[in-house]
Design a protein around this motif. Structure first.
Motif, PDB file in Angstrom:
ATOM      1  N   PHE A 139       0.836  -1.190   0.000  1.00 50.97           N
ATOM      2  CA  PHE A 139       0.000   0.000   0.000  1.00 50.97           C
ATOM      3  C   PHE A 139       0.879   1.251   0.000  1.00 50.97           C
ATOM      4  CE2 PHE A 139      -3.020  -3.102   1.212  1.00 50.97           C
ATOM      5  CZ  PHE A 139      -4.282  -2.581   0.994  1.00 50.97           C
ATOM      6  N   THR A 140       0.353   2.327  -0.560  1.00 50.06           N
ATOM      7  CA  THR A 140       1.055   3.605  -0.562  1.00 50.06           C
ATOM      8  C   THR A 140       0.160   4.680   0.025  1.00 50.06           C
ATOM      9  OG1 THR A 140       0.316   4.110  -2.790  1.00 50.06           O
ATOM     10  CG2 THR A 140       2.473   3.065  -2.585  1.00 50.06           C
ATOM     11  N   CYS A 141       0.774   5.748   0.426  1.00 44.91           N
ATOM     12  CA  CYS A 141       0.067   6.880   1.018  1.00 44.91           C
ATOM     13  C   CYS A 141       0.586   8.145   0.348  1.00 44.91           C
ATOM     14  CB  CYS A 141       0.345   6.887   2.519  1.00 44.91           C
ATOM     15  SG  CYS A 141      -0.630   8.062   3.432  1.00 44.91           S
ATOM     16  N   ARG A 142      -0.324   8.996  -0.075  1.00 47.69           N
ATOM     17  CA  ARG A 142       0.059  10.242  -0.735  1.00 47.69           C
ATOM     18  C   ARG A 142      -0.436  11.417   0.084  1.00 47.69           C
ATOM     19  NH1 ARG A 142      -1.991   8.274  -6.596  1.00 47.69           N
ATOM     20  NH2 ARG A 142      -0.471   6.600  -6.846  1.00 47.69           N
ATOM     21  N   ALA A 143       0.441  12.360   0.311  1.00 47.34           N
ATOM     22  CA  ALA A 143       0.090  13.579   1.031  1.00 47.34           C
ATOM     23  C   ALA A 143       0.062  14.727   0.037  1.00 47.34           C
ATOM     24  CB  ALA A 143       1.105  13.869   2.133  1.00 47.34           C
ATOM     25  N   SER A 144      -1.036  15.477   0.063  1.00 51.77           N
ATOM     26  CA  SER A 144      -1.162  16.627  -0.826  1.00 51.77           C
ATOM     27  C   SER A 144      -1.713  17.797  -0.040  1.00 51.77           C
ATOM     28  CB  SER A 144      -2.062  16.290  -2.021  1.00 51.77           C
ATOM     29  OG  SER A 144      -3.333  15.885  -1.573  1.00 51.77           O
TER      30      SER A 144
END
Length: 121
Positions: free
Chosen positions: A57-62
């Motif tokens: 799994f990946t996590c993206r912060a924007s």
């Protein structure tokens, strides 16, 4: 089966056995908590607080405007550490989690001024 004898730490007696020394802070000095987490950390846990197995799994912060700030991979224990986002965070972040096939799982908004965030469920 081979047994290896592990080394033990040496017993070093500095002559203060049984004594406890307490240092007091000066009265005119304010005590502040020490910041332990230097990078923004996301935990993904179930409702009982047990981390999910999140390999792949990946996590993206924007930002709230939609600009991608950083991407971090989850480890096997439900933890993603953003190496490029120092703590406490300076702005509000939008966190999105994706699986290995790039399917969106969760979207959460994280307020500014924190070091870690837990996604529950």
């Amino acid at each position: 089966m081979v047994y290896v004898k592990r080394a033990l730490p040496p017993r070093k007696d500095n002559g203060q056995r049984g004594r406890v020394f307490i240092r007091r802070a000066p009265l005119n000095r304010k005590l502040r908590p020490k910041q332990l987490l230097s990078r923004f950390t996301v935990l993904w846990v179930n409702t009982a607080g047990v981390p999910f197995s999140t390999a792949g799994f990946t996590c993206r912060a924007s930002s709230t405007g939609g600009t991608l700030l950083a991407t971090a991979n989850f480890d096997n224990f439900g933890t993603a550490i953003f190496n490029t986002i120092p703590t406490p965070t300076a702005r509000t972040l939008v966190i999105r989690t994706f699986d290995a096939d790039d399917n969106l799982f969760r979207t959460r908004t994280v307020r500014s001024g924190i070091s870690a965030f837990a996604i529950i469920g």
